[in-house]
Design an enzyme around this catalytic site. Sequence first.
Site, PDB file in Angstrom:
ATOM      1  N   ARG A  91       0.978  -1.447   0.475  1.00  0.00           N
ATOM      2  CA  ARG A  91      -0.013  -0.008   0.068  1.00  0.00           C
ATOM      3  C   ARG A  91       0.719   1.167  -0.208  1.00  0.00           C
ATOM      4  O   ARG A  91       2.125   1.188   0.140  1.00  0.00           O
ATOM      5  CB  ARG A  91      -0.446   0.100   1.224  1.00  0.00           C
ATOM      6  N   SER A 155       8.601  -4.450   6.259  1.00  0.00           N
ATOM      7  CA  SER A 155       8.051  -5.710   7.998  1.00  0.00           C
ATOM      8  C   SER A 155       8.529  -7.407   7.600  1.00  0.00           C
ATOM      9  O   SER A 155       8.425  -8.412   7.329  1.00  0.00           O
ATOM     10  CB  SER A 155       6.371  -5.638   8.177  1.00  0.00           C
ATOM     11  N   ASP A 209       5.983  -3.430  10.385  1.00  0.00           N
ATOM     12  CA  ASP A 209       4.477  -3.466  10.930  1.00  0.00           C
ATOM     13  C   ASP A 209       4.699  -3.286  12.260  1.00  0.00           C
ATOM     14  O   ASP A 209       3.653  -2.690  13.011  1.00  0.00           O
ATOM     15  CB  ASP A 209       3.809  -4.265  10.132  1.00  0.00           C
TER      16      ASP A 209
HETATM   17  C1  GLC Z   1       7.158 -11.758   9.566  1.00  0.00           C
HETATM   18  C2  GLC Z   1       8.720 -10.537   9.638  1.00  0.00           C
HETATM   19  C3  GLC Z   1       8.509  -9.751  10.572  1.00  0.00           C
HETATM   20  C4  GLC Z   1       7.114  -8.844  10.533  1.00  0.00           C
HETATM   21  C5  GLC Z   1       6.186 -10.010  10.720  1.00  0.00           C
HETATM   22  C6  GLC Z   1       4.370 -10.000  10.595  1.00  0.00           C
HETATM   23  O1  GLC Z   1       7.878 -12.791  10.765  1.00  0.00           O
HETATM   24  O2  GLC Z   1      10.385 -10.895   8.996  1.00  0.00           O
HETATM   25  O3  GLC Z   1       9.483  -8.442  10.108  1.00  0.00           O
HETATM   26  O4  GLC Z   1       7.179  -7.761  11.238  1.00  0.00           O
HETATM   27  O5  GLC Z   1       6.384 -10.873   9.698  1.00  0.00           O
HETATM   28  O6  GLC Z   1       4.169  -9.202   9.778  1.00  0.00           O
END
Ligand code: GLC
Length: 469
Positions: A91, A155, A209
């Site tokens: 997004r 993330s 995130d």
């Molecule tokens: C995976 C990623 C992490 C993220 C999580 C949720 O574990 O490695 O960075 O926060 O997914 O999206």
Amino acid sequence: MIASHLLACLFAELRHDQAQRVDKYLYHMRLSDETLQEISDRFGKDMEKGLGADTNPTASVKMLPTFVRSTPDGTEEGEFLSLDLGGTNFRVLRVKVADNGSKKVEMENQIYAIPEDLMRGSGAQLFDHIAECLASFMEQLQIKEKKLPLGFTFSFPCYQTKLDESILVNWTKGFKSSGVEGRDVVSLLRKAIRKRGDFDIDIVAVVNDTVGTMMTCGYDDHNCEVGLIVGTGSNACYMEEMKNVELVEGDEGRMCINMEWGAFGDNGCLDDFRTEFDVAVDDNSLYPGKQRYEKMISGKYLGEIVRNILINFTKRGLLFRGRISERLKTQDIFETKFLSQIESDRLALLQVRSILQHLGLESTCDDSIIVKEVCAVVARRAAQLCGAGMAAVVEKIRENRGLDFFRVTVGVDGTLYKLHPHFSAVMHETVRKLAPKCEVSFLQSEDGSGKGAALITAVACRIREAGQH
Ligand code: GLC
């Protein structure tokens, strides 16, 4: 409760020997309170290891410093852009933050697809695509001439040395673009934008995130010091005392730690609780041996666990008259959203049958009951495991502060948490049991990660501007 009671009744109506055989194979997925306590204790120990400079290399939970030191104080303002990569969708957002006493945040966003070949192609292509989407969004809003500050919610596990430098440790959740691991994603994005030459941007912060979610919830609730995601992947962050963060200089104040808890167990410490189904899912995944805890909890994998169990049961003659359909043999065909749908189906088992039909499976009523039980057991275990991790986190903060009783809010986001009919209740119950000295509230965030990145950017801009005067 009613639904699970009904399920128990239905399950009891199965032929006794059949129910017993099903139970025998699901037995290791039903976790006792003692087992959950043990997992939570191991989790706590691994957190300590991850924080220590000497012990970090052998810890599975990497406890990555984020350089986010404070939550917004409400005086932030301005216009920001956010990118959000790493969940169900990619997004782009414009976020307007107003300091008019009402803490108003306005957002517009656009969702773009990331085709599978881009997720596993070259990194340059992936970043070109991101820059392209950003350009099209700015065009649409007629803001291409402005050089706006941008927060990048990226993330994945990253080593950060400052807010705007973030080196990807390894990909997770189905991404595998080449040439990105070990590189700074801010530089890669800047390069892709410079190459186009049709707009400019001020990349101020890279944010996980979990951190974005904590920030968003923290804007409204000052007790929010933990962020949790249970979606495609699963992870958590929390505010740790700087004196315990040995990987960063300085002892004053606190810093938000991106735990990357999905990797818990990668050093083998969960092996005695993993079943043959978990091992199968792990072995056939893009990154065998990695993200073992996440593979038992999150949306990307729960459907796969169920699929593996169904195949196993069919081979044993417990399901579908021993016949496995071609479709069921396809990896990832059993989507995690089916678990939510199947468990929401209270009475008629109609959903179950239609999902099974869609998978090319001719099912009897007994088949539907067994499939429903499998889904329930897999989701319940996921929620309990997640709760065991969360209990360790809140207990750690309580102990850090030397409190007998600790009240805290956890900001949460993610499709599995939000859409599954029982996940949240089971998770909360587990935290309550394992961390009785903590009163934990869970606050769902709306659009947490994108908005949070904008808020972190806003704080950074406020501090930067204050420094210039
Ligand atoms: C995976 C990623 C992490 C993220 C999580 C949720 O574990 O490695 O960075 O926060 O997914 O999206």
